[in-house]
Design a protein around this motif. Sequence first.
Motif, PDB file in Angstrom:
ATOM      1  N   PRO A  98     -28.253  10.071 -25.694  1.00 46.24           N
ATOM      2  CA  PRO A  98     -29.106  11.161 -25.207  1.00 46.24           C
ATOM      3  C   PRO A  98     -30.492  10.723 -24.753  1.00 46.24           C
ATOM      4  N   ALA A  99     -30.978   9.590 -25.242  1.00 44.51           N
ATOM      5  CA  ALA A  99     -32.302   9.117 -24.837  1.00 44.51           C
ATOM      6  C   ALA A  99     -32.242   8.131 -23.680  1.00 44.51           C
ATOM      7  N   ILE A 100     -31.036   7.848 -23.175  1.00 44.05           N
ATOM      8  CA  ILE A 100     -30.849   6.801 -22.172  1.00 44.05           C
ATOM      9  C   ILE A 100     -30.626   7.411 -20.792  1.00 44.05           C
ATOM     10  N   GLN A 101     -31.298   6.842 -19.808  1.00 44.61           N
ATOM     11  CA  GLN A 101     -31.183   7.291 -18.430  1.00 44.61           C
ATOM     12  C   GLN A 101     -29.896   6.772 -17.799  1.00 44.61           C
ATOM     13  N   ALA A 102     -29.046   7.686 -17.380  1.00 42.38           N
ATOM     14  CA  ALA A 102     -27.787   7.292 -16.760  1.00 42.38           C
ATOM     15  C   ALA A 102     -28.052   6.597 -15.430  1.00 42.38           C
ATOM     16  N   GLY A 103     -27.308   5.541 -15.185  1.00 46.43           N
ATOM     17  CA  GLY A 103     -27.394   4.832 -13.926  1.00 46.43           C
ATOM     18  C   GLY A 103     -28.480   3.794 -13.835  1.00 46.43           C
ATOM     19  N   ALA A 104     -29.244   3.580 -14.897  1.00 49.80           N
ATOM     20  CA  ALA A 104     -30.341   2.614 -14.856  1.00 49.80           C
ATOM     21  C   ALA A 104     -29.776   1.191 -14.859  1.00 49.80           C
ATOM     22  N   ASP A 105     -30.299   0.353 -13.986  1.00 47.12           N
ATOM     23  CA  ASP A 105     -29.934  -1.063 -13.946  1.00 47.12           C
ATOM     24  C   ASP A 105     -31.207  -1.861 -14.171  1.00 47.12           C
ATOM     25  N   LEU A 106     -31.288  -2.538 -15.289  1.00 48.44           N
ATOM     26  CA  LEU A 106     -32.504  -3.240 -15.677  1.00 48.44           C
ATOM     27  C   LEU A 106     -32.585  -4.652 -15.119  1.00 48.44           C
ATOM     28  N   GLY A 107     -31.535  -5.110 -14.450  1.00 49.02           N
ATOM     29  CA  GLY A 107     -31.543  -6.479 -13.970  1.00 49.02           C
ATOM     30  C   GLY A 107     -31.486  -7.452 -15.137  1.00 49.02           C
ATOM     31  N   THR A 108     -32.073  -8.623 -14.944  1.00 49.92           N
ATOM     32  CA  THR A 108     -32.089  -9.651 -15.986  1.00 49.92           C
ATOM     33  C   THR A 108     -33.436  -9.627 -16.697  1.00 49.92           C
ATOM     34  N   PHE A 109     -33.399  -9.639 -18.033  1.00 49.59           N
ATOM     35  CA  PHE A 109     -34.642  -9.656 -18.796  1.00 49.59           C
ATOM     36  C   PHE A 109     -34.433 -10.422 -20.095  1.00 49.59           C
ATOM     37  N   GLN A 110     -35.555 -10.795 -20.719  1.00 50.89           N
ATOM     38  CA  GLN A 110     -35.510 -11.591 -21.942  1.00 50.89           C
ATOM     39  C   GLN A 110     -35.012 -10.743 -23.109  1.00 50.89           C
ATOM     40  N   ASN A 111     -34.229 -11.346 -23.993  1.00 46.88           N
ATOM     41  CA  ASN A 111     -33.661 -10.560 -25.090  1.00 46.88           C
ATOM     42  C   ASN A 111     -34.691 -10.152 -26.136  1.00 46.88           C
ATOM     43  N   THR A 112     -35.890 -10.718 -26.113  1.00 45.59           N
ATOM     44  CA  THR A 112     -36.948 -10.247 -27.011  1.00 45.59           C
ATOM     45  C   THR A 112     -37.282  -8.777 -26.756  1.00 45.59           C
ATOM     46  N   SER A 113     -37.026  -8.279 -25.549  1.00 47.97           N
ATOM     47  CA  SER A 113     -37.417  -6.916 -25.199  1.00 47.97           C
ATOM     48  C   SER A 113     -36.431  -5.866 -25.679  1.00 47.97           C
ATOM     49  N   VAL A 114     -35.320  -6.275 -26.282  1.00 46.47           N
ATOM     50  CA  VAL A 114     -34.448  -5.292 -26.920  1.00 46.47           C
ATOM     51  C   VAL A 114     -35.153  -4.683 -28.136  1.00 46.47           C
ATOM     52  N   TYR A 115     -35.970  -5.480 -28.810  1.00 48.74           N
ATOM     53  CA  TYR A 115     -36.626  -5.010 -30.033  1.00 48.74           C
ATOM     54  C   TYR A 115     -37.503  -3.783 -29.812  1.00 48.74           C
ATOM     55  N   PRO A 116     -38.428  -3.773 -28.834  1.00 49.22           N
ATOM     56  CA  PRO A 116     -39.224  -2.552 -28.663  1.00 49.22           C
ATOM     57  C   PRO A 116     -38.393  -1.347 -28.263  1.00 49.22           C
ATOM     58  N   LEU A 117     -37.265  -1.565 -27.573  1.00 50.63           N
ATOM     59  CA  LEU A 117     -36.378  -0.443 -27.266  1.00 50.63           C
ATOM     60  C   LEU A 117     -35.781   0.128 -28.544  1.00 50.63           C
ATOM     61  N   LEU A 118     -35.296  -0.740 -29.432  1.00 46.40           N
ATOM     62  CA  LEU A 118     -34.741  -0.279 -30.704  1.00 46.40           C
ATOM     63  C   LEU A 118     -35.774   0.474 -31.520  1.00 46.40           C
ATOM     64  N   ALA A 119     -36.995  -0.050 -31.557  1.00 46.96           N
ATOM     65  CA  ALA A 119     -38.067   0.610 -32.312  1.00 46.96           C
ATOM     66  C   ALA A 119     -38.335   2.001 -31.744  1.00 46.96           C
ATOM     67  N   HIS A 120     -38.381   2.096 -30.422  1.00 54.55           N
ATOM     68  CA  HIS A 120     -38.628   3.390 -29.783  1.00 54.55           C
ATOM     69  C   HIS A 120     -37.517   4.385 -30.110  1.00 54.55           C
ATOM     70  N   LEU A 121     -36.278   3.961 -29.978  1.00 55.72           N
ATOM     71  CA  LEU A 121     -35.157   4.871 -30.189  1.00 55.72           C
ATOM     72  C   LEU A 121     -35.033   5.318 -31.637  1.00 55.72           C
ATOM     73  N   SER A 122     -35.343   4.434 -32.576  1.00 57.75           N
ATOM     74  CA  SER A 122     -35.144   4.747 -33.996  1.00 57.75           C
ATOM     75  C   SER A 122     -36.389   5.294 -34.672  1.00 57.75           C
ATOM     76  N   GLY A 123     -37.492   5.377 -33.950  1.00 65.41           N
ATOM     77  CA  GLY A 123     -38.722   5.919 -34.536  1.00 65.41           C
ATOM     78  C   GLY A 123     -39.412   4.971 -35.489  1.00 65.41           C
ATOM     79  N   VAL A 124     -39.169   3.668 -35.339  1.00 63.78           N
ATOM     80  CA  VAL A 124     -39.780   2.662 -36.193  1.00 63.78           C
ATOM     81  C   VAL A 124     -41.077   2.167 -35.555  1.00 63.78           C
ATOM     82  N   GLU A 125     -42.119   2.091 -36.337  1.00 64.56           N
ATOM     83  CA  GLU A 125     -43.361   1.483 -35.867  1.00 64.56           C
ATOM     84  C   GLU A 125     -43.143  -0.020 -35.822  1.00 64.56           C
ATOM     85  N   PRO A 126     -43.175  -0.629 -34.629  1.00 57.75           N
ATOM     86  CA  PRO A 126     -42.829  -2.050 -34.545  1.00 57.75           C
ATOM     87  C   PRO A 126     -43.917  -2.937 -35.125  1.00 57.75           C
ATOM     88  N   VAL A 127     -43.504  -4.103 -35.598  1.00 54.39           N
ATOM     89  CA  VAL A 127     -44.453  -5.131 -36.009  1.00 54.39           C
ATOM     90  C   VAL A 127     -44.734  -5.999 -34.787  1.00 54.39           C
TER      91      VAL A 127
END
Length: 422
Positions: free
Chosen positions: A379-408
Amino acid sequence: MRLTLPLLSGFAALALAACTATPAPSTTISTPVAQTSEDTAAPVALTVLVSIDGFRPDYLQRGETPTLNALAESGARGVLQPSFPSKTFPNHYTVVTGLTPDKNGIVNNTMEDPRRPGQVFTLSDTSVTSDPIWWEEGTPIWISAEQQGIRTATMFWPGSDFEIHGTRPSTFAPFDQRLTDFGRVDMLLSWLDVPADERPQFATLYFDTVDTAGHIYGPGSPKTASALAQVDAALARFVAGLDARGLRDTTNLVIVSDHGMAPISDEQLISLDEMVAPELVHTVWTGTFAGLSPLPGNEAEVEAALVGTHPHGECWAKENLPERFAYGANPRVPDIICLAESGWRYETAEKPAWRGAGGDHGFDPAHPDMAALFIANGPAIQAGADLGTFQNTSVYPLLAHLSGVEPVQHEGDIADVEAALR
């Protein structure tokens, strides 16, 4: 709540016998029965991080993954570039900490720490790997979540069954490779069959089937294709289980892999013993990339023998590694790092290469065969979005955003994934 399962020797294709073992009856889980509406309060938003170890993005084109393809088409997709080294434990820990291996401390599947002389961190030795010292250079997202009052449940993930910074997930199971893909799905679903105020808001799910097949048979093998179909069926079962529980509309799925897979052969081996006399060095690890340290008094001779380009590989003093690897400052990194050309492997007489294997990883993360999967859907994800190639470190802030966790503090960039968010 800890669920005790028999322990095996670690993640992802550690031995052929373990890979092909028949699941023990004690780990075969029947499909949990969903709660009725009378038993369930308002749904609690859930983020589920799924790893399909060793899944190359181009596997989606092989016609074996209708569930994954449907999730990608109705959600967001991209290609992850692994961190160096493109190995299992380092990259799984990068995804959940947002730190590259040099910063999160898990610099390889096998490693040594000067603070623990004589100990070797290996996937099979939990007496060593359970020591928090190995993990506490990073803070996995489930630890931050628990510290912030957000319940978590981990159905396998490197480090998730150990105490880190004095904290554990609310619910977890020690890794057991014999637990089938369906069994893992069913166990995680059973953890959701609790009152809403006890339900986790962040969970992990891990599959090693594709990586195991890729190692044994090679990425292009029909048996690897069968493994793709098997994992896809397990994901279909998980989505159906969420639907049955009325949780699909409040669940965001983030599906990743840690690295890809490249074909290898026994004819493509590099002998380190022929490059430098074994009595001059301490070899910490071999394989697609090697880590060695000269024994005292032999530094100049060893560096002269190893450092530089050579047929099918290159070696560097760790302080001179290419900047893009972001690797070499951690004291767990040996003094000299050698990286093989894709398809080749280093070995010594004492640490020989695995004979008869069909595939491996750990090569240059920028090589197309090392690329990793990214799909997000919910429900929080935009359908059809293509992010291209990116570093896997950036999965972490996405997880924090989706789960409501204040990231370190982390090395990810939310800008890499903003297009995936509604």
